[in-house]
Enzyme design. Sequence first.
Site, PDB file in Angstrom:
ATOM      1  N   GLU A  76      51.471 -46.033 -42.071  1.00 50.19           N
ATOM      2  CA  GLU A  76      50.312 -45.415 -42.703  1.00 50.19           C
ATOM      3  C   GLU A  76      50.536 -43.921 -42.976  1.00 50.19           C
ATOM      4  O   GLU A  76      50.159 -43.419 -44.021  1.00 50.19           O
ATOM      5  CB  GLU A  76      49.100 -45.615 -41.776  1.00 50.19           C
ATOM      6  CG  GLU A  76      47.797 -45.075 -42.312  1.00 50.19           C
ATOM      7  CD  GLU A  76      47.089 -46.027 -43.269  1.00 50.19           C
ATOM      8  OE1 GLU A  76      47.647 -47.113 -43.524  1.00 50.19           O
ATOM      9  OE2 GLU A  76      46.009 -45.670 -43.750  1.00 50.19           O
ATOM     10  N   ASP A  77      51.175 -43.223 -42.053  1.00 47.63           N
ATOM     11  CA  ASP A  77      51.201 -41.763 -42.123  1.00 47.63           C
ATOM     12  C   ASP A  77      52.550 -41.126 -42.448  1.00 47.63           C
ATOM     13  O   ASP A  77      52.636 -39.911 -42.574  1.00 47.63           O
ATOM     14  CB  ASP A  77      50.688 -41.161 -40.796  1.00 47.63           C
ATOM     15  CG  ASP A  77      49.215 -41.466 -40.571  1.00 47.63           C
ATOM     16  OD1 ASP A  77      48.530 -41.783 -41.572  1.00 47.63           O
ATOM     17  OD2 ASP A  77      48.757 -41.400 -39.422  1.00 47.63           O
TER      18      ASP A  77
END
Length: 718
Positions: A76-77
């Site tokens: 996600e990051d």
Amino acid sequence: MLRQLELVERVKSYDPDVDEDALNRAYVFVTNAHGHQRRASGDPYYSHPIEVAGILTELKLDEATILTALLHDIVEDTDTPVSKIEELFGGHVARLVDGVTKLSQLELKSERSKQAENFRKLFMAMSQDIRVLLVKLADRLHNMRTLRFISSEEKRRRIAKETMEIYVPLAERIGLHRFKEELEDLSFKELNPDARDSILTRLGFLKEKGEDLTQRIIDRLNRDMAEAGLEAWVSGRIKTPFSIWGKMQKRNVAFEQLSDIMAFRIVVKSVPDAYQALGILHSRYPVVPGRFKDYISTPKPNGYKSLHTGLIGPEQHRIEVQIRTREMHEFAELGVAAHWSYKEGVPNTDGRQYRWVRELLDILDHASDPEEFLEHTKLEMFQDQVFCFTPRGEIIALPRGACPVDFAYAVHSDLGDTCVGAKVNGRVVPLRYQLQNGDQVEVMNSRAQTPSPDWEKFCVTGKARARIRRFIRQKKKSEYMELGREVLHRKFKEEGLEATEKGLAGVLGKFRLDGVDDLYAEVGSGNLTGREVMLAVFPGLKEEIRKQKTEPLEKLKPKPQAKHHRANGIPIDGLIPGMAVHYAQCCHPLRGDRIVGIVNTGKGVTVHTIDCETLEAFQDMPERWIDLSWSDDPEGASDMQMGRLHLVVANEPGGLGNLSTVIGKHGGNISNLKFTNRKPDFFEMLVDVEVRDAKHLVDIIAALRATPAVSTVERQRG
Ligand code: MN
């Protein structure tokens, strides 16, 4: 922040066989991947996944779960793809990380609190591996522990509310009481700090005053058990501020003494011991009515078991007591996992607890023994549903197999009625597309559209099917109404009369109808004749009309729009307006035969006799059958229908001549004749005869059977 060595040591303490190398590599990988990213607290970002992993070691979870916790925010990051995780840590861990990532993305889609219940179900449905859910809950727990660092109050409150509405019930559902209480208290702290502070202050004051009240009660209860010769462990504690607050809200009372908010627990060795402990308490102390609950014989839906009772206990203090076995206690604290540990016969033993998780996962993976595992069924419960999003992020729960039309009807009846197409995740899909969990559905509609009978074939929700059927019925009724009005007005006009609304309204009672429109519909569908209605409105006409020998049927010629109710000019009830109709060539149904319709995509309806052999081919497709019956509408009553006969006739001079004479004499008209077999002695042939109805054909068959040249004669079927 947990150091690398510490983390590895912790996992090793309960799983000596853990792959240390994998843990070390993951720790280093996640530190590098998040690099210079920072948390709101100013800490390096990677401290978060490391803390999440630390939380999960407290539950003694397996290696894959700890690795997943470390890697949970990577996809996600950072720009690390799932494939990289697969390459480094294997497909198993990659799938778990992917599962957590998907949940995180869903989280962003819906911010509407009223959606909470559906959202929880969605989480359950998507967390097919319970470890995904455990990592997500630990992730939320750490974010809540560090919530104070977020500067925007609005954002803090939103997160706290979401935690209360979604994550607290989720933790409760899987029985993770420890997480549930902490998440609840952290949310409470953000959402209602004043209430929490005042409760804590009051608690502090009462504690000072009561000194070791809790301990005195514990000692006394321990003595009670020992005197009765029962082995038991008594503990007691002050309830959490949030549960006190909830109690105060529910009963509208303030707490006056510490004992109001103390909870005591007696842990015993067996179920009979639990009931014995209850007996000891109830015989020594007055019971507070209405507080006794037997969750052993009737466990809570999440599997929780205990006996609860309320007493005026030692020193006249009102207390609440929970009685349970050790196994029940483990389960109450940690949920599903504890359930497995005690089956091993090694309750509450270090180094063993993580085992039940493994067994649980095994069962979830192979679904081999569902009845043994409560939570498994609970996950299953939501597997027969799909959860989709509207473009505005609302969640719509539908049964599995639902299509965009079901979705449209679930959003709004009007949207369903006018739906012409749908986009799923931005792509146009056919209306019969099967929706998947997490699909975002945009319904395209047009005011010109109306529900199609075809939709019924692929819609699965009751609401959609009911609306479609109702629409078809109404449409049919309005066509009958139009036709009936026309018939009535003509009929009245013939007699030089006028069919006024008032006049017609006056006879509704006689026909047990509610409105003039219903009367028109009855006439249009043939349940009533124009003549019957006219005689009801003008009873004086009776004599005069009776003198007329026949009803002038030709003046009631069907209107063009009435045509499509009819198959070859013969009215049939039960048809869907607008559908093409034709008689089956296999059985040639006649008025008087019992009939059914079979829907053929693109070809309309084929009418068969109920005993036609062809119908066997449709046994397994009940959705294609429609119930039909011959209308008793006078219109078309004299139209001729075609019946087919199978004959075997002697090959002798005048044989065929005889045959046609007999048919002609009985009012039949031969329209076609075909030899199917020609032998020296006999002809075998098919003869098409125009007749009024089935009975007419039976008469002709009887006459033919009486003819010497005819050997056998049967109606052709199938
Ligand atoms: Mn996270």
